[in-house]
Design a protein around this motif. Structure first.
Motif, PDB file in Angstrom:
ATOM      1  N   ALA A 165     -54.194  14.644   8.637  1.00 45.75           N
ATOM      2  CA  ALA A 165     -53.983  15.792   9.229  1.00 45.75           C
ATOM      3  C   ALA A 165     -52.431  15.789   9.597  1.00 45.75           C
ATOM      4  N   VAL A 166     -51.628  17.093   9.630  1.00 44.39           N
ATOM      5  CA  VAL A 166     -50.427  17.268   9.857  1.00 44.39           C
ATOM      6  C   VAL A 166     -50.262  16.918  11.515  1.00 44.39           C
ATOM      7  N   PRO A 167     -49.317  16.180  11.753  1.00 44.21           N
ATOM      8  CA  PRO A 167     -48.969  15.833  13.135  1.00 44.21           C
ATOM      9  C   PRO A 167     -48.500  17.243  14.084  1.00 44.21           C
ATOM     10  N   THR A 168     -49.439  17.863  14.548  1.00 45.25           N
ATOM     11  CA  THR A 168     -49.036  19.171  15.292  1.00 45.25           C
ATOM     12  C   THR A 168     -47.881  19.405  16.108  1.00 45.25           C
ATOM     13  N   THR A 169     -47.778  18.275  17.062  1.00 47.86           N
ATOM     14  CA  THR A 169     -46.704  18.121  17.976  1.00 47.86           C
ATOM     15  C   THR A 169     -45.420  18.131  17.373  1.00 47.86           C
ATOM     16  N   ARG A 170     -45.236  17.380  16.326  1.00 47.19           N
ATOM     17  CA  ARG A 170     -44.065  17.014  15.716  1.00 47.19           C
ATOM     18  C   ARG A 170     -43.637  18.529  14.730  1.00 47.19           C
ATOM     19  N   MET A 171     -44.690  19.014  14.177  1.00 47.33           N
ATOM     20  CA  MET A 171     -44.373  20.448  13.484  1.00 47.33           C
ATOM     21  C   MET A 171     -43.979  21.538  14.370  1.00 47.33           C
ATOM     22  N   LEU A 172     -44.627  21.715  15.268  1.00 46.31           N
ATOM     23  CA  LEU A 172     -44.305  22.777  16.403  1.00 46.31           C
ATOM     24  C   LEU A 172     -42.990  22.506  17.045  1.00 46.31           C
ATOM     25  N   VAL A 173     -42.540  21.161  17.391  1.00 43.37           N
ATOM     26  CA  VAL A 173     -41.081  20.834  18.088  1.00 43.37           C
ATOM     27  C   VAL A 173     -40.160  21.252  16.888  1.00 43.37           C
ATOM     28  N   LEU A 174     -40.392  21.002  15.890  1.00 43.39           N
ATOM     29  CA  LEU A 174     -39.481  21.161  14.623  1.00 43.39           C
ATOM     30  C   LEU A 174     -39.205  22.837  14.506  1.00 43.39           C
ATOM     31  N   SER A 175     -40.449  23.507  14.536  1.00 47.32           N
ATOM     32  CA  SER A 175     -40.415  24.894  14.492  1.00 47.32           C
ATOM     33  C   SER A 175     -39.630  25.646  15.421  1.00 47.32           C
ATOM     34  N   VAL A 176     -39.866  25.231  16.690  1.00 50.40           N
ATOM     35  CA  VAL A 176     -39.071  25.765  17.619  1.00 50.40           C
ATOM     36  C   VAL A 176     -37.286  25.600  17.754  1.00 50.40           C
ATOM     37  N   VAL A 177     -37.267  24.274  17.339  1.00 49.64           N
ATOM     38  CA  VAL A 177     -35.734  24.017  17.157  1.00 49.64           C
ATOM     39  C   VAL A 177     -34.964  24.866  15.814  1.00 49.64           C
ATOM     40  N   ARG A 178     -35.899  24.761  14.967  1.00 50.56           N
ATOM     41  CA  ARG A 178     -35.409  25.655  13.780  1.00 50.56           C
ATOM     42  C   ARG A 178     -35.383  27.440  14.241  1.00 50.56           C
TER      43      ARG A 178
END
Length: 207
Positions: free
Chosen positions: A2-15
Motif C-alpha cells: 500500500a502507498v503510504p497515504t500521509t507521505r503522499m498527501l503531505v507531498l501533494s500539499v507542498v507541491r
C-alpha cells in the motif's frame, strides 16, 4: 504494498502550495477532512515533513518570523520529491485493493453474543452512520459551493474524496439496516442450538 497515504498527501500539499510551512500543510489537510477519510493524524504531518526533508524529497525554502510569532520554516518540493510523488500517485490511482473491514470478524461471531446486544449494537451503529453521512453530504456541498481555489478553501476535487467516503459509509449503513431488519424479523436467526464445527458440517471425505 500500500502507498503510504500521509507521505503522499503531505507531498501533494507542498507541491500545491509551495513554498509552504508545516502549519499550513496541516491546516490544508484538515480542511480536506483527510483525518477522516484517509485516517491521517494531524500530529503526524510534522513528522512526515521531517522525514521527507531527511529523504531529500522536500527542501527548506526559507525561515521567517511574522511579528511576535515563532519562526516558521517553509518548504519546497525537490526534483526527487516530484518524481517520488508521481510514482506514489500512479500506484495509488491504479490500486484496486479493498481495505480489510474490522467489522467482518464481529459479524462472523454474532452467534457468540446475545441477540439483544447485537440488535442494540446495530441500532447504535446505524445512528452513528446516519450522523456521519449527513455531515459528509453537507461538507461535499459546502466545498463544491466554494471557489475551489486551494489558497481560499478546499479545492473541488476534495469533494470527490468525501463522496467516495460517503458512498462506502452509505453501503455500510444499508447493510446494517438490512441486517437489523433480518434479525428482528427472525429471518436471520443464528442463536438457537450449538454451533457445529466445520468438520461436522462437511460431508464424508472423498476416497
Amino acid at each position: 504494498m500500500a502507498v503510504p497515504t500521509t507521505r503522499m498527501l503531505v507531498l501533494s500539499v507542498v507541491r500545491l502550495l509551495q513554498p509552504v510551512h508545516g502549519y499550513d500543510v496541516r491546516r490544508e489537510l484538515l480542511s480536506w477532512h483527510a483525518d477522516e477519510w484517509a485516517n491521517i493524524k494531524p500530529g503526524s504531518v510534522y513528522g512526515a515533513l521531517n522525514t521527507l526533508q531527511r529523504d531529500g524529497l522536500i527542501a527548506v525554502d526559507g525561515v521567517g518570523q511574522a511579528r511576535n510569532r515563532p519562526e516558521r520554516t517553509t518548504f519546497r518540493l525537490t526534483a526527487e520529491g516530484a518524481k517520488e510523488f508521481d510514482g506514489m500517485l500512479r500506484e495509488a490511482l491504479w490500486s484496486a485493493d479493498q481495505p480489510k473491514h474490522p467489522y467482518y470478524a464481529a459479524v462472523s461471531l454474532f452467534p457468540h453474543a446475545e441477540r439483544d446486544e447485537v440488535i442494540a449494537a446495530l441500532r447504535s451503529r446505524i445512528m452513528k452512520f446516519e450522523g456521519e453521512l449527513a455531515f459528509l453530504e453537507r461538507e461535499e456541498q459546502r466545498i463544491l459551493a466554494g471557489s475551489g481555489d486551494p489558497v481560499e478553501m478546499a479545492p473541488h476535487h476534495v469533494a470527490d474524496a468525501i463522496r467516495l467516503s460517503a458512498d462506502h459509509l452509505r453501503a455500510d449503513l444499508n447493510w446494517s439496516r438490512r441486517t437489523l431488519e433480518r434479525i428482528e424479523s427472525g429471518e436471520l436467526d443464528v442463536w438457537p442450538g450449538a454451533i457445529r464445527p466445520a468438520s461436522e458440517r462437511e460431508g464424508p471425505a472423498a476416497e
